[in-house]
Design a protein around this motif. Structure first.
Motif, PDB file in Angstrom:
ATOM      1  N   VAL A 337       4.086  -5.686   6.799  1.00  0.00           N
ATOM      2  CA  VAL A 337       3.337  -4.848   5.862  1.00  0.00           C
ATOM      3  C   VAL A 337       3.271  -3.401   6.358  1.00  0.00           C
ATOM      4  CG1 VAL A 337       1.010  -4.440   4.956  1.00  0.00           C
ATOM      5  CG2 VAL A 337       2.026  -6.707   4.806  1.00  0.00           C
ATOM      6  N   LEU A 338       3.063  -3.250   7.660  1.00  0.00           N
ATOM      7  CA  LEU A 338       3.006  -1.886   8.221  1.00  0.00           C
ATOM      8  C   LEU A 338       4.369  -1.194   8.082  1.00  0.00           C
ATOM      9  CD1 LEU A 338       0.947  -2.417  11.520  1.00  0.00           C
ATOM     10  CD2 LEU A 338       0.166  -1.242   9.446  1.00  0.00           C
ATOM     11  N   LYS A 339       5.405  -1.948   8.387  1.00  0.00           N
ATOM     12  CA  LYS A 339       6.755  -1.379   8.357  1.00  0.00           C
ATOM     13  C   LYS A 339       7.120  -0.919   6.948  1.00  0.00           C
ATOM     14  CE  LYS A 339      11.434  -2.739   9.687  1.00  0.00           C
ATOM     15  NZ  LYS A 339      12.039  -3.851   8.983  1.00  0.00           N
ATOM     16  N   GLU A 340       6.711  -1.698   5.950  1.00  0.00           N
ATOM     17  CA  GLU A 340       7.060  -1.372   4.561  1.00  0.00           C
ATOM     18  C   GLU A 340       6.068  -0.402   3.923  1.00  0.00           C
ATOM     19  OE1 GLU A 340       9.693  -2.770   2.646  1.00  0.00           O
ATOM     20  OE2 GLU A 340      10.462  -3.623   4.512  1.00  0.00           O
ATOM     21  N   GLY A 341       5.003  -0.080   4.641  1.00  0.00           N
ATOM     22  CA  GLY A 341       4.019   0.863   4.112  1.00  0.00           C
ATOM     23  C   GLY A 341       3.281   0.369   2.874  1.00  0.00           C
ATOM     24  N   ARG A 342       2.990  -0.923   2.840  1.00  0.00           N
ATOM     25  CA  ARG A 342       2.292  -1.470   1.663  1.00  0.00           C
ATOM     26  C   ARG A 342       0.781  -1.389   1.854  1.00  0.00           C
ATOM     27  NH1 ARG A 342       6.140  -4.376  -1.382  1.00  0.00           N
ATOM     28  NH2 ARG A 342       8.146  -3.843  -0.480  1.00  0.00           N
ATOM     29  N   ASN A 343       0.102  -1.080   0.742  1.00  0.00           N
ATOM     30  CA  ASN A 343      -1.362  -1.037   0.785  1.00  0.00           C
ATOM     31  C   ASN A 343      -1.931  -2.422   0.550  1.00  0.00           C
ATOM     32  OD1 ASN A 343      -1.799   1.779   1.064  1.00  0.00           O
ATOM     33  ND2 ASN A 343      -1.154   2.031  -1.069  1.00  0.00           N
ATOM     34  N   VAL A 344      -2.452  -3.035   1.577  1.00  0.00           N
ATOM     35  CA  VAL A 344      -3.171  -4.293   1.356  1.00  0.00           C
ATOM     36  C   VAL A 344      -4.474  -4.265   2.146  1.00  0.00           C
ATOM     37  CG1 VAL A 344      -1.008  -5.605   1.078  1.00  0.00           C
ATOM     38  CG2 VAL A 344      -2.190  -5.653   3.266  1.00  0.00           C
ATOM     39  N   LEU A 345      -5.428  -5.010   1.632  1.00  0.00           N
ATOM     40  CA  LEU A 345      -6.662  -5.233   2.379  1.00  0.00           C
ATOM     41  C   LEU A 345      -6.532  -6.592   3.056  1.00  0.00           C
ATOM     42  CD1 LEU A 345      -9.645  -4.873   3.161  1.00  0.00           C
ATOM     43  CD2 LEU A 345     -10.267  -5.647   0.864  1.00  0.00           C
ATOM     44  N   TRP A 346      -6.749  -6.610   4.361  1.00  0.00           N
ATOM     45  CA  TRP A 346      -6.718  -7.868   5.105  1.00  0.00           C
ATOM     46  C   TRP A 346      -8.140  -8.405   5.243  1.00  0.00           C
ATOM     47  CZ3 TRP A 346      -2.029  -9.895   6.118  1.00  0.00           C
ATOM     48  CH2 TRP A 346      -0.936  -9.050   6.272  1.00  0.00           C
ATOM     49  N   CYS A 347      -8.292  -9.674   4.907  1.00  0.00           N
ATOM     50  CA  CYS A 347      -9.617 -10.293   4.988  1.00  0.00           C
ATOM     51  C   CYS A 347      -9.443 -11.635   5.683  1.00  0.00           C
ATOM     52  CB  CYS A 347     -10.132 -10.473   3.553  1.00  0.00           C
ATOM     53  SG  CYS A 347     -11.670 -11.371   3.406  1.00  0.00           S
TER      54      CYS A 347
END
Ligand code: PEP
Ligand code: CO
Length: 445
Positions: A337-347
């Motif tokens: 996710v970091l590598k692809e620059g995606r916006n996600v909220l981790w819970c």
């Protein structure tokens, strides 16, 4: 929004966890009825929540999501609802105090009536009946009458959701959540607990700080008597979800107006399935539960489907791997996710990967395993430069004995004393409050 999406386009896909209604005409009638009724929530509340979740993903706020595994119709009572609200408010106060961040409060509440099951049927002796799927669908008793899916339950669930939400909103608007009066949130049976003592000391300090601020400012801090409170449930029953999926004036897109923040369960997150199809088209912020079988590739595909515009606050991954597995499974996902620059909220949901069976056959979870998974989740995200922005619990404000451990040291032999959950074991009041103190410490670093 994609032009090939409609609230009912999911119907052309495979439906996992499908509920088979013997009376299709009655199902249609219930759904048509629901489609005429007022919504339970509004699009501006939903959009507010989405922007707060975007802040949580950036580490500026923190999500506290919790409630029953399954709500049931007989617990739609004022005391039971107030208890749930009280424990979530208390936990959020502890998290604000210890973690020094605004808390987004979301209940598994006012609609958490549908359950996925590992088997469609249950056999006892010579008899086989449909499994219990939550009160949205059928009832727990092992008789054909109770287990046959009844479409009228859709309306009953909607009505109880409305009653629950109406009471929650009334309590909050009436000042129940006022920081200056946390005595409203007292629960009689915990007067002597150590946790209550620590909590009260904290509340006294907050009270002093509020008085100090009001004295300095020469006016009352008006906003302290109000909090936002949002609802969520698993969007399992797509006929129900579709029935209140609407367009609203002055906004584009379609909103699921049965809840602010629906999630897709671990068992229904299949890429070509009906649930993905339904969820991709709604404008609500949504969650996806992810268990140990997830791979970085599937995770990125889920993001492509559900958040192609990379909208902040739109997509939450609720990871539930179990204390033993999280260190193996989470890091490659975070890395992708970091590598692809995606916006996600981790819970982190530290409940569903830590379920065991006690010697007396009860489903249980240990406080230590829950805490271990959470601590590992905080540590992994911190180490990798990402953010754990929320926690997701099954809990209740009542004095139940369903999970072992905690300050009172509940053991497996205590479980029979007050095991009230119809489905999964919940943290009780004291365990939940203790957990909040322990998370608060982890949030603070
Ligand atoms: C739940 O949240 O009660 C549940 C069934 O979770 P999961 O989909 O993660 O198994
Ligand atoms: Co559950």
């Amino acid at each position: 929004m994609a032009s090939d999406w409609f609230p009912d386009s999911w119907r052309s896909k495979r439906v996992d966890q499908e509920i088979v209604y013997p009376d299709r005409a009655a199902l249609r009638e219930s759904v048509e009825n629901l489609a005429q009724l007022p919504p339970l929530v509004t699009s501006w509340e939903i959009e507010n929540l989405k922007s707060q979740l975007a802040e949580a993903a950036r580490g500026n706020q923190f999500l506290l999501q919790g409630g029953d595994c399954a709500e049931n119709f007989h617990d739609c009572r004022p005391d039971a609802i107030a208890c749930k609200l009280k424990i979530l408010l208390k936990m959020s106060l502890v998290l604000i105090y210890c973690g020094k961040k605004p808390i987004i409060r979301v209940g598994r509440l006012a609609g958490q009536y549908a359950k996925p099951r590992s088997s469609d049927i249950e056999t006892r002796g010579e008899t086989t009946l449909p499994s219990f799927r939550g009160h949205l669908v059928n009832r727990l008793g092992f008789t054909p009458e109770e287990r046959t899916p009844d479409p009228k339950n859709l309306l009953r669930a909607y009505e109880r959701s409305a009653m629950t939400l109406n009471f929650v909103r009334g309590l909050i608007d009436g000042g129940f959540a006022d920081l200056r009066h946390p005595e409203h949130w007292e629960l009689g049976f915990v007067a002597h607990s150590d946790m209550a003592k620590e909590y009260r000391q904290m509340v006294d300090q907050i009270g002093d700080a509020v008085t100090f601020m009001e004295t300095i400012g020469g006016q009352s801090l008006g906003h302290l008597n109000r909090v936002d409170f949002y609802t969520s449930h698993e969007g399992l029953h797509l006929e129900y979800e579709e029935s209140q999926t609407r367009q609203v004036p002055h906004r584009s897109g379609w909103y699921n107006l049965t809840t602010h923040y629906p999630w897709i369960g671990e068992r229904t997150r299949l890429l070509d399935g009906a649930h993905l199809e339904y969820f991709r088209g709604i404008a609500n912020p949504i969650g996806v539960k992810i268990g140990p079988s997830i791979t970085p590739k599937t995770l990125l595909e889920l993001i492509d489907h559900l958040n192609p515009e990379n909208e902040p606050g739109r997509l939450t991954f609720i990871h539930r791997f179990g204390a033993d597995q999280i260190e193996k499974i989470l890091p490659p996902l975070v890395e992708a996710v970091l590598k692809e620059g995606r916006n996600v909220l981790w819970c982190s949901d530290p409940m569903h990967g830590n379920t065991t069976t006690a010697h007396n056959g009860r489903k249980t979870r240990s406080f230590d395993a829950i805490l271990t998974e959470l601590k590992r989740a905080f540590a992994i995200h911190r180490k990798m430069g990402s953010v754990l922005g929320g926690v997701h619990f099954e809990l209740t404000g009542e004095n139940v004995t369903e999970c072992t451990g905690g300050a009172r040291g509940l053991t497996e032999s205590d479980l029979d004393r007050a095991y009230l959950s119809d489905v999964d074991p919940r943290l009780n009041y004291e365990q939940a409050l203790e957990m909040a103190f322990l998370i608060g410490r982890n949030m603070a670093g």
